[in-house]
Design a protein around this motif. Structure first.
Motif, PDB file in Angstrom:
ATOM      1  N   ALA A  33       0.852  -1.369   0.015  1.00 56.51           N
ATOM      2  CA  ALA A  33       0.010  -0.032   0.103  1.00 56.51           C
ATOM      3  C   ALA A  33       1.043   1.116  -0.001  1.00 56.51           C
ATOM      4  O   ALA A  33       1.760   1.281   0.772  1.00 56.51           O
ATOM      5  N   VAL A  34       0.771   2.018  -1.023  1.00 50.84           N
ATOM      6  CA  VAL A  34       1.694   3.354  -1.163  1.00 50.84           C
ATOM      7  C   VAL A  34       0.907   4.280  -0.518  1.00 50.84           C
ATOM      8  O   VAL A  34      -0.170   4.840  -0.802  1.00 50.84           O
ATOM      9  N   THR A  35       1.455   4.802   0.609  1.00 50.39           N
ATOM     10  CA  THR A  35       1.063   5.760   1.539  1.00 50.39           C
ATOM     11  C   THR A  35       1.521   7.243   1.282  1.00 50.39           C
ATOM     12  O   THR A  35       1.380   7.961   2.245  1.00 50.39           O
ATOM     13  N   PHE A  77      10.745   1.244   0.444  1.00 46.43           N
ATOM     14  CA  PHE A  77      11.176   2.582  -0.175  1.00 46.43           C
ATOM     15  C   PHE A  77      11.230   2.603  -1.755  1.00 46.43           C
ATOM     16  O   PHE A  77      11.813   1.945  -2.285  1.00 46.43           O
ATOM     17  N   ILE A  78      10.131   3.409  -2.360  1.00 45.65           N
ATOM     18  CA  ILE A  78       9.872   3.246  -3.807  1.00 45.65           C
ATOM     19  C   ILE A  78      10.158   4.320  -4.681  1.00 45.65           C
ATOM     20  O   ILE A  78       9.923   4.247  -5.996  1.00 45.65           O
ATOM     21  N   GLY A  79      10.638   5.383  -4.080  1.00 49.35           N
ATOM     22  CA  GLY A  79      11.175   6.600  -4.581  1.00 49.35           C
ATOM     23  C   GLY A  79      12.651   6.727  -5.364  1.00 49.35           C
ATOM     24  O   GLY A  79      13.466   5.957  -4.482  1.00 49.35           O
ATOM     25  N   LEU A 156      13.739  -7.103  -9.908  1.00 50.95           N
ATOM     26  CA  LEU A 156      13.689  -6.023 -10.627  1.00 50.95           C
ATOM     27  C   LEU A 156      12.389  -5.342 -10.519  1.00 50.95           C
ATOM     28  O   LEU A 156      11.332  -5.797 -10.276  1.00 50.95           O
ATOM     29  N   MET A 157      12.462  -3.924 -10.880  1.00 48.17           N
ATOM     30  CA  MET A 157      11.368  -3.142 -10.496  1.00 48.17           C
ATOM     31  C   MET A 157      11.060  -2.305 -11.957  1.00 48.17           C
ATOM     32  O   MET A 157      12.179  -1.677 -12.445  1.00 48.17           O
ATOM     33  N   THR A 158       9.933  -1.934 -12.436  1.00 47.86           N
ATOM     34  CA  THR A 158       9.838  -1.073 -13.538  1.00 47.86           C
ATOM     35  C   THR A 158       8.391  -0.256 -13.114  1.00 47.86           C
ATOM     36  O   THR A 158       7.469  -0.821 -12.466  1.00 47.86           O
ATOM     37  N   MET A 159       8.431   0.574 -13.954  1.00 43.49           N
ATOM     38  CA  MET A 159       6.992   1.583 -13.976  1.00 43.49           C
ATOM     39  C   MET A 159       6.544   1.498 -15.679  1.00 43.49           C
ATOM     40  O   MET A 159       7.439   1.387 -16.356  1.00 43.49           O
ATOM     41  N   ALA A 160       5.385   1.141 -15.698  1.00 47.65           N
ATOM     42  CA  ALA A 160       4.763   1.127 -16.885  1.00 47.65           C
ATOM     43  C   ALA A 160       5.111   2.272 -17.789  1.00 47.65           C
ATOM     44  O   ALA A 160       5.022   3.537 -17.042  1.00 47.65           O
ATOM     45  N   MET A 200       0.849  -0.644 -10.687  1.00 51.82           N
ATOM     46  CA  MET A 200       0.247   0.417  -9.852  1.00 51.82           C
ATOM     47  C   MET A 200      -1.252   0.387  -9.921  1.00 51.82           C
ATOM     48  O   MET A 200      -1.757  -0.366 -10.534  1.00 51.82           O
ATOM     49  N   SER A 201      -1.963   1.462  -9.240  1.00 51.51           N
ATOM     50  CA  SER A 201      -3.446   1.347  -9.120  1.00 51.51           C
ATOM     51  C   SER A 201      -3.985   1.132 -10.697  1.00 51.51           C
ATOM     52  O   SER A 201      -5.126   0.257 -10.641  1.00 51.51           O
ATOM     53  N   ASN A 202      -3.464   1.819 -11.703  1.00 47.13           N
ATOM     54  CA  ASN A 202      -4.315   1.533 -12.996  1.00 47.13           C
ATOM     55  C   ASN A 202      -3.806   0.320 -13.835  1.00 47.13           C
ATOM     56  O   ASN A 202      -4.393  -0.039 -14.815  1.00 47.13           O
ATOM     57  N   VAL A 215       2.932  -5.552  -6.000  1.00 47.61           N
ATOM     58  CA  VAL A 215       2.476  -4.776  -6.509  1.00 47.61           C
ATOM     59  C   VAL A 215       2.542  -3.406  -5.715  1.00 47.61           C
ATOM     60  O   VAL A 215       2.291  -3.609  -4.595  1.00 47.61           O
ATOM     61  N   ARG A 216       2.555  -2.233  -6.277  1.00 51.88           N
ATOM     62  CA  ARG A 216       2.677  -0.890  -5.609  1.00 51.88           C
ATOM     63  C   ARG A 216       1.579  -0.011  -5.710  1.00 51.88           C
ATOM     64  O   ARG A 216       1.510   0.560  -6.591  1.00 51.88           O
ATOM     65  N   ILE A 217       0.582  -0.062  -4.980  1.00 50.87           N
ATOM     66  CA  ILE A 217      -0.833   0.469  -5.133  1.00 50.87           C
ATOM     67  C   ILE A 217      -1.105   1.497  -4.054  1.00 50.87           C
ATOM     68  O   ILE A 217      -0.973   1.218  -3.001  1.00 50.87           O
ATOM     69  N   GLY A 218      -1.192   2.695  -4.850  1.00 52.67           N
ATOM     70  CA  GLY A 218      -1.681   3.961  -3.886  1.00 52.67           C
ATOM     71  C   GLY A 218      -2.952   4.315  -3.935  1.00 52.67           C
ATOM     72  O   GLY A 218      -3.782   3.639  -2.920  1.00 52.67           O
ATOM     73  N   THR A 219      -3.435   4.858  -4.821  1.00 51.93           N
ATOM     74  CA  THR A 219      -4.581   5.875  -4.903  1.00 51.93           C
ATOM     75  C   THR A 219      -5.839   4.595  -4.608  1.00 51.93           C
ATOM     76  O   THR A 219      -6.937   4.869  -3.965  1.00 51.93           O
TER      77      THR A 219
HETATM   78  C1  LIG Z   1       3.048   6.682  -6.331  1.00 55.70           C
HETATM   79  C2  LIG Z   1       3.710   5.243  -6.920  1.00 55.70           C
HETATM   80  C3  LIG Z   1       3.186   4.254  -6.986  1.00 55.70           C
HETATM   81  C4  LIG Z   1       1.372   4.385  -6.577  1.00 55.70           C
HETATM   82  O1  LIG Z   1       0.815   4.771  -7.443  1.00 55.70           O
HETATM   83  P1  LIG Z   1      -0.802   5.032  -7.572  1.00 55.70           P
HETATM   84  O2  LIG Z   1      -0.915   5.193  -8.971  1.00 55.70           O
HETATM   85  O3  LIG Z   1      -1.239   5.801  -6.478  1.00 55.70           O
HETATM   86  O4  LIG Z   1      -1.206   3.345  -7.408  1.00 55.70           O
HETATM   87  C5  LIG Z   1       3.723   3.034  -7.258  1.00 55.70           C
HETATM   88  N1  LIG Z   1       4.843   3.129  -7.508  1.00 55.70           N
HETATM   89  C6  LIG Z   1       5.480   4.287  -7.455  1.00 55.70           C
HETATM   90  C7  LIG Z   1       7.372   4.267  -7.821  1.00 55.70           C
HETATM   91  C8  LIG Z   1       5.213   5.499  -6.993  1.00 55.70           C
HETATM   92  O5  LIG Z   1       5.886   6.523  -7.035  1.00 55.70           O
END
Ligand SMILES: *Cc1c(COP(=O)(O)O)cnc(C)c1O
Length: 230
Positions: A33-35, A77-79, A156-160, A200-202, A215-219
């Motif tokens: 849960a990304v808080t 830590f995800i940033g 490994l980690m990636t962002m779509a 992520m959320s989408n 999975v890294r899910i925020g909103t």
């Molecule tokens: C903010 C963030 C997320 C979560 O994003 P949502 O769209 O809110 O789910 C996941 N990964 C990283 C690296 C982020 O910065």
């Protein structure tokens, strides 16, 4: 207005269906849960709903929440992490999802009091705006970490890519999985590289179908906070 618990049920159902479609076991998937955009009150609701893995992307997020939630959570830590902030962060987290350069690895070596589980961030889509190593840089980068006794490569980690095109998103996740498989097959002692942090959320449903283990899910879990719960 739905509650954290209701949203989490919906997410777990999406994960279950994605696992069914792809022949996976839902127990292989950990929801973080990304808080980062909510306060400790909302983060506590997440823990009360039964999750233990929380994701933050700034030192200040840890400062704000750890005194309140502390040992009840596992901290991710995800940033992107600036080298000068490593000393303030490294010994307070369980996993780092954004290892993307040798200078960061070296700073972790100096500052960490115990080995840290790390994900190497890979820019699979090649988008200019994204951080992370190019796919072809990843194996040499990981091999070069063999002498760093404070780093263990969990995966490994990636962002779509920023697109609505599901096929493009799917291909980037698949690319990360194939790269993960190749690196895991090397059998490097410091780099078991069994895990995949993606979705992520989408797009987490697609990510799970393509093999995500985190999975890294925020909103979609914490919603948008207007301030009343902070
Ligand atoms: C903010 C963030 C997320 C979560 O994003 P949502 O769209 O809110 O789910 C996941 N990964 C990283 C690296 C982020 O910065």
């Amino acid at each position: 207005m739905s509650t954290v618990e209701e949203r989490l049920q919906h997410i777990n159902e999406t994960i279950r269906l994605a696992c069914e479609r792809s022949g996976r076991n839902p127990e292989e998937v950990t929801v973080i849960a990304v808080t980062k955009s909510v306060g400790p009150g909302r983060a506590k609701e997440v823990l009360d709903a039964g999750l233990v893995d929380l994701g933050e992307n700034r030192k200040e997020g840890l400062d704000e929440k750890q005194p309140v939630l502390g040992d009840a959570a596992r901290w991710h830590f995800i940033g992107s992490l600036q080298s000068r902030k490593v000393k303030d962060v490294v010994n307070r987290i369980d996993m780092l999802h954004s290892l993307d350069r040798a200078s960061l690895a070296e700073e972790i070596r100096k500052r960490a009091v115990r080995p840290l589980d790390c994900f190497v961030q890979v820019n699979v889509s090649g988008e200019q705006s994204k951080s992370g190593l190019a796919p072809e840089e990843t194996e040499p980068f990981i091999r070069a970490l063999a002498g760093n006794d404070k780093i263990r490569i969990a995966g490994l980690m990636t962002m779509a890519p920023n697109t609505d095109d599901e096929q493009q998103i799917r291909e980037s996740f698949r690319g990360l999985r194939e790269l993960r498989d190749r690196i895991a097959d090397l059998g490097l002692p410091h780099a078991p590289c069994t895990e995949l942090s993606m979705g992520m959320s989408n797009d987490f449903g697609i990510a799970v179908e393509e093999g995500a283990t985190f999975v890294r899910i925020g909103t979609a879990i914490v919603g948008y906070e207007s301030g009343e719960k902070r």
